[in-house]
Write an enzyme that holds these catalytic residues in place. Structure first.
Site, PDB file in Angstrom:
ATOM      1  CB  THR A 170     -26.628  17.256  41.502  1.00 56.36           C
ATOM      2  OG1 THR A 170     -27.366  18.222  40.757  1.00 56.36           O
ATOM      3  CG2 THR A 170     -27.275  15.892  41.349  1.00 56.36           C
ATOM      4  CD  GLN A 194     -25.604  22.755  29.039  1.00 56.47           C
ATOM      5  OE1 GLN A 194     -26.825  22.711  29.159  1.00 56.47           O
ATOM      6  NE2 GLN A 194     -25.013  22.929  27.873  1.00 56.47           N
ATOM      7  CE1 TYR A 195     -28.119  15.400  32.722  1.00 58.57           C
ATOM      8  CE2 TYR A 195     -26.318  15.089  31.172  1.00 58.57           C
ATOM      9  CZ  TYR A 195     -27.655  14.949  31.503  1.00 58.57           C
ATOM     10  OH  TYR A 195     -28.529  14.353  30.618  1.00 58.57           O
ATOM     11  CB  VAL A 225     -32.221  15.839  40.066  1.00 59.84           C
ATOM     12  CG1 VAL A 225     -32.627  16.986  39.136  1.00 59.84           C
ATOM     13  CG2 VAL A 225     -30.866  15.267  39.666  1.00 59.84           C
ATOM     14  CD  GLU A 239     -20.120  33.546  24.682  1.00 58.27           C
ATOM     15  OE1 GLU A 239     -19.776  33.254  23.512  1.00 58.27           O
ATOM     16  OE2 GLU A 239     -21.275  33.904  24.984  1.00 58.27           O
ATOM     17  CG  PHE A 287     -31.212  21.686  36.939  1.00 61.29           C
ATOM     18  CD1 PHE A 287     -30.014  22.331  37.218  1.00 61.29           C
ATOM     19  CD2 PHE A 287     -31.547  20.585  37.722  1.00 61.29           C
ATOM     20  CE1 PHE A 287     -29.186  21.912  38.230  1.00 61.29           C
ATOM     21  CE2 PHE A 287     -30.710  20.149  38.741  1.00 61.29           C
ATOM     22  CZ  PHE A 287     -29.524  20.815  38.996  1.00 61.29           C
ATOM     23  N   GLY A 288     -31.899  24.100  32.940  1.00 60.71           N
ATOM     24  CA  GLY A 288     -32.550  24.429  31.685  1.00 60.71           C
ATOM     25  C   GLY A 288     -32.591  25.930  31.480  1.00 60.71           C
ATOM     26  CE1 TYR A 297     -23.301  35.736  20.771  1.00 61.54           C
ATOM     27  CE2 TYR A 297     -21.276  34.508  20.395  1.00 61.54           C
ATOM     28  CZ  TYR A 297     -22.293  34.919  21.248  1.00 61.54           C
ATOM     29  OH  TYR A 297     -22.310  34.511  22.551  1.00 61.54           O
TER      30      TYR A 297
END
Length: 413
Positions: free
Chosen positions: A280, A207-208, A277, A137, A407-408, A95
């Site tokens: 998923t 990431q999926y 996709v 986090e 996604f993204g 950071y």
């Protein structure tokens, strides 16, 4: 806490930010990567080249400045970004680097407006926001590590199954090489994966979405092969690497499941809507709902190019016997053989396959969709989700019951 003067000065820069637009964030990333190239190991460089990440960061900065007196309005964005950061293993020490380059960017692009007093206000504002992210986090990291099967950082997983789901999508099932359990996840979440390719200088993080229900032993992702423009170019480098070079027995570094988009039990009907996709995370939700034998109606609406690209088609049909499931599919185009196959499929299922041509049109389904009380989950290209969301609202669905995943880099619908 920020002083009233800090807030006043930050808000005074909003016109400057809006007039500069993404020039600010494009300059910021260029500056940061020039001075700290090691961060290219973390950031998705495909999103940098596409302009998606600079646009998303600019939206986040502008939203922060506008809501600096009401940070509660940003809670959803904070949660989404914090989950993404944990999938990239972002740490507190990153950071100050980002803050340094952000302040330097503002100072270098607008030296007259960005006085020492304004810089001090923005430094305080950034410090407050960074602290919010670091704390959230850390909570996510610790929560994961303290659960059965949880871990911190990267963990090595072996590919134990590789299966083609359609002409463009392949599934990979991972099991940890240490043989220990894996942490459960919520249907709709994703895995962070790290790969190192011989033709690229920096490792790639992706990431999926998880595409199956949680089982405490393995994870499954289903990856679309993206088309690369040139060798080593993005998009497509990582997806093609997974499709062409990763096989059963290979080992990858995997980060724990993350993501703020997931199924939430409300004891109401469920509508799963996807394109391409984007199927998923919906498949994960559907498998989870079937395992729980949900007694509420479930609607599964999907759009894809053609029958060859229709992932999980047979599996969805099989699940109609385990759920109160109604499913519809929209195809953009079908050749003669695909149309014949689809007709045969419908006959074998007593005509229960509801297939349509063209864009997804929900108006004919108005009478059967649970518009007044159902929960709607969307995933697919942004333009598709915007199109569907507008239809749902016009048909009477409440905005608060429409949930979506991009996604993204994030984009508002």
């Amino acid at each position: 806490m920020l002083s009233a003067k800090h807030i006043e000065l930050v808000k005074s820069t909003i016109p400057l930010l809006e007039s500069a637009g993404t020039d600010i964030t494009e300059y910021f990333y260029q500056r940061m990567f020039e001075h700290n190239p090691e961060l290219k190991h973390i950031f998705n460089m495909s999103n940098q080249r596409s302009g998606g990440q600079p646009a998303a960061l600019f939206s986040a900065i502008a939203a922060y400045a506008k809501n600096i007196e009401n940070l509660a309005a940003l809670s959803g964005a904070v949660e989404r970004i914090a989950h993404k950061h944990t999938s990239l293993n972002i740490q507190a020490e990153h950071y100050p680097i980002v803050g340094h380059h952000l302040l330097a960017t503002l100072r270098e692009l607008a030296p007259e407006a960005f006085t020492a007093e304004v810089e001090e206000a923005w430094a305080a504002a950034y410090g407050l926001l960074a602290g919010i992210f670091i704390n959230r986090e850390d909570e996510l990291y610790q929560k994961n590590a303290n659960q059965v099967g949880g871990w911190l950082g990267a963990r090595q997983f072996k590919v134990i199954e590789k299966r083609q789901e359609s002409s463009l999508v392949t599934s990979f099932v991972f099991a940890p090489i240490d043989g220990e359990p894996v942490v459960d996840y919520q249907a709709g979440q994703y895995l962070g994966i790290k790969v190192e390719l011989a033709n690229l200088e920096y490792r790639e993080m992706r990431q999926y979405s998880l595409s199956d229900k949680s089982n405490g032993k393995t994870y499954r992702i289903s990856v679309k092969r993206e088309a690369s423009r040139t060798a080593g170019d993005e998009p497509g480098t990582v997806s093609n690497y997974l499709h062409d070079q990763v096989n059963i027995g290979d080992v990858l570094d995997v980060f724990p499941p993350a993501g703020d988009f997931h199924y939430v039990e409300r004891n109401e009907p469920v509508v799963l809507i996807s394109a391409g996709v984007g199927v998923t995370p919906m498949q994960s939700m559907l498998e989870m709902l079937a395992s729980k034998a949900l007694d509420k109606p479930v609607f599964y609406l999907h759009a894809c190019e053609n029958l060859a690209q229709h992932s999980f088609n047979e599996r969805v049909q099989a699940l109609t016997n385990e759920l109160k499931l109604t499913h519809h599919t929209w195809y953009r185009e079908l050749d003669g053989n695909e149309q014949e196959a689809l007709n045969s499929q419908g006959q074998s299922n007593n005509g229960s396959v509801n297939s349509h041509m063209g864009f997804m049109n929900l108006v004919p389904l108005k009478a059967e969709l649970p518009l007044d009380k159902g929960d709607f989950y969307l995933c697919g290209p942004v333009a598709f989700m915007s199109f569907v969301k507008q239809q749902l609202i016009e048909l009477g669905a409440e905005d608060t019951r429409i949930h979506y995943e991009v996604f993204g880099p994030h984009s508002e619908l």
